[in-house]
Design an enzyme around this catalytic site. Sequence first.
Site, PDB file in Angstrom:
ATOM      1  CG  ASP A  99      16.482  19.873 -50.648  1.00  0.00           C
ATOM      2  OD1 ASP A  99      16.421  20.105 -49.362  1.00  0.00           O
ATOM      3  OD2 ASP A  99      17.328  20.106 -51.349  1.00  0.00           O
ATOM      4  CG  ASP A 206      21.885  18.523 -52.138  1.00  0.00           C
ATOM      5  OD1 ASP A 206      21.542  19.056 -50.719  1.00  0.00           O
ATOM      6  OD2 ASP A 206      22.254  17.780 -52.421  1.00  0.00           O
ATOM      7  CD  GLU A 264      24.287  22.381 -49.217  1.00  0.00           C
ATOM      8  OE1 GLU A 264      24.168  21.527 -50.335  1.00  0.00           O
ATOM      9  OE2 GLU A 264      24.236  21.933 -48.298  1.00  0.00           O
ATOM     10  CG  HIS A 341      18.854  19.401 -43.592  1.00  0.00           C
ATOM     11  ND1 HIS A 341      19.039  20.375 -44.097  1.00  0.00           N
ATOM     12  CD2 HIS A 341      19.338  18.509 -44.302  1.00  0.00           C
ATOM     13  CE1 HIS A 341      19.613  20.222 -45.400  1.00  0.00           C
ATOM     14  NE2 HIS A 341      19.622  19.074 -45.278  1.00  0.00           N
ATOM     15  CG  ASP A 342      23.338  19.436 -43.974  1.00  0.00           C
ATOM     16  OD1 ASP A 342      23.211  20.142 -45.154  1.00  0.00           O
ATOM     17  OD2 ASP A 342      22.425  18.338 -43.813  1.00  0.00           O
TER      18      ASP A 342
HETATM   19  O1  TEU Z   1      24.696  18.910 -47.962  1.00  0.00           O
HETATM   20  C1  TEU Z   1      25.887  19.347 -48.852  1.00  0.00           C
HETATM   21  C2  TEU Z   1      27.001  19.928 -47.798  1.00  0.00           C
HETATM   22  O2  TEU Z   1      27.025  21.090 -47.690  1.00  0.00           O
HETATM   23  C3  TEU Z   1      27.450  18.865 -46.967  1.00  0.00           C
HETATM   24  O3  TEU Z   1      28.155  18.226 -47.806  1.00  0.00           O
HETATM   25  C4  TEU Z   1      28.545  19.570 -46.170  1.00  0.00           C
HETATM   26  O4  TEU Z   1      29.473  20.522 -46.842  1.00  0.00           O
HETATM   27  C5  TEU Z   1      28.981  18.565 -45.262  1.00  0.00           C
HETATM   28  O5  TEU Z   1      28.241  18.037 -44.271  1.00  0.00           O
HETATM   29  C6  TEU Z   1      30.405  18.965 -44.743  1.00  0.00           C
HETATM   30  O6  TEU Z   1      30.685  18.004 -43.740  1.00  0.00           O
HETATM   31  C7  TEU Z   1      23.481  18.644 -48.770  1.00  0.00           C
HETATM   32  C8  TEU Z   1      22.526  18.408 -47.976  1.00  0.00           C
HETATM   33  O7  TEU Z   1      22.212  19.610 -47.258  1.00  0.00           O
HETATM   34  C9  TEU Z   1      22.763  17.165 -47.019  1.00  0.00           C
HETATM   35  O8  TEU Z   1      21.843  16.826 -45.991  1.00  0.00           O
HETATM   36  C10 TEU Z   1      23.324  15.868 -47.697  1.00  0.00           C
HETATM   37  O9  TEU Z   1      23.683  15.020 -46.894  1.00  0.00           O
HETATM   38  C11 TEU Z   1      24.351  16.185 -48.994  1.00  0.00           C
HETATM   39  O10 TEU Z   1      23.973  17.481 -49.720  1.00  0.00           O
HETATM   40  C12 TEU Z   1      24.205  15.232 -49.935  1.00  0.00           C
HETATM   41  O11 TEU Z   1      23.110  15.162 -50.542  1.00  0.00           O
END
Ligand code: TEU
Length: 598
Positions: A99, A206, A264, A341-342
């Site tokens: 990542d 990311d 992403e 994971h999000d």
């Molecule tokens: O996530 C970026 C992202 O897509 C999030 O900001 C999403 O848009 C947000 O949850 C909307 O509410 C990446 C990683 O996948 C995430 O786990 C990290 O917390 C974030 O970047 C910061 O590095």
Amino acid sequence: VGKIPWWKEAVFYQVYPASFKDTNNDGWGDIPGLISKIDYLHDLGIDCVWLSPMFESPQKDMGYDISDYQAVYSRYGTLSDVDNLIAACHARGMKLILDLVVNHTSDQHPWFQESRSSKTNPKRDWYMWKPARYDANGNRIPPTNWRSYFAGPTWTWDELTQEYYLHLYDTSQPDLNWENEECRKAIYNEAMRFWLDRGVDGFRIDTVNKYSKRTEFPDAPVTMPGETDQPAAEMWCNGPRIHEFIREMNEQVLAPYNAVSVGELSNTPLPSQVLPYVSAAAKELDMVFEFSTIRLGTGGPFHGKYLYREFPLSELKAYVATWQQWLEGTDGWHTVFCENHDNGRAVSRFGDDLTVESWEASAKTIALWQATLTGTIFLYQGQEIGMVNMPKEWPIEHEYKDVESLNFYREAKASGDAERIRKTEEGLRILARDHSRIPMQWDASPNAGFTSAGVTPWMRVHDGFRDLNVEKQEGDDESILGFYKKILKLRKEYSGLFVHGAFRPVLQEDETLFVYVKDDQGSEASGVLADKRRKALVIMNFSGKPAILQEHNLNVAATLGCKHRGERLLVTTLKKKNLSSMEAGTLKPWESRVYLSY
Ligand code: TEU
Ligand code: CA
């Protein structure tokens, strides 16, 4: 038919290291734990592992706040553990991508410690510092009214040097200044070449579209009346120099190492804005995650990811059709995924996890949905056994650990607005990132085999683990796990149809059936001559009720059309024992089928 790059037909699997497998009984997953499960992944049909951040970090955002790009967070293991992981993947013909988190670092990173030490420090300009503004009453206020992704302002005041620094995320995640060339060079060297030289095969990148901010820093329009901070994604997404930066990253690092890249890409709903990142001619990224489809139901008046709204199946189908067809006639590529994971678990969000029957049938239907779509498929740990969201009765303040969830929860509580608190709690219980971060369920032993009995895992194990775990499903080819193995093989066997094929929606407005035709005519990859074209008809009952095809005006032979001699059933989600009761014209609740023309 040019040679197809490996990453188009590969099956990727995302591992969230903290929750995958703990081998030293500290309740926290680790790299030796992942290594111990590589054969499990290989057997599932995985070609490439994407490992979420395992770098040195204070863990304010679970490792997406990095304080040393070249060191491994001690609870995950050591650099040699990573070397062993790379070797374990390569020994099985598998690959590993890491990542790449370079929109920001942790505030504990030495670069930021230097930058914040004085206005004249050589690294001052490696981060985004701005003087304060003052309101009509002479009170100090941040340089802009931008709202952070984690609630609150995107600026934190630094007493020592009397300026604000920018952070799109948590205050502990200061944004790097990509306008500074020296900073970019350090990123390419320290965060990228270091790992590529160790044998890593590429990166999941990311927040790949956020490095070029609107440097005149204007205020965002008010879309949340009464709030101090306003959503401002357009101030940092797809900014003026973003393609210049990504092309430079490709030129300097990705291309020379022949490293695979998957970006992403959030907050970018228009195909016209996404194509420039993934067209082969652009020489930027190989592919991206585009979130419109799986972000359905999120967002609301407070732009909090956690204000859930119901959505009709037709809305989901419309997004799938758009993102399945947007690349036709272009030289671009994209990904297929429904979990990470999000986000909350797919079977809890798009399926039905309320009864064992609906859970199993809908998990298989979601699997079939993913395995028949065009693009590179990404699975998320636990998706292959149908892992579900945390029970709704788990108290948020005790069991949810994610900075995003807790910030939104506390912000809602502080508002004193009962309706907002209720909506936020409801949303968190469906959408919170925590749902995908509880420990992987390996078996029915204490702590689901994630860690030893008597150890307290960093997040609570789902109460249903005794009935939902890998061991219970392994060896049963009719389990969800068995179904994933089967259709991942079929996806490869008919890659011209499922990986590359043209997507043709059917019954687009139907709110029960999710139906489409895949046609290998749409891809030179299948090398199929026109008169041998293959078509597949995917029919999915996305409901808990039986569906009579005739009532939905669906006729299999007519829909497949073309000069074919007939069609045969390629796959069904039904178990063998139910095949005898299978009715050609009626789908059981959550039943799906694929018919193949020949
Ligand atoms: O996530 C970026 C992202 O897509 C999030 O900001 C999403 O848009 C947000 O949850 C909307 O509410 C990446 C990683 O996948 C995430 O786990 C990290 O917390 C974030 O970047 C910061 O590095
Ligand atoms: Ca451990």
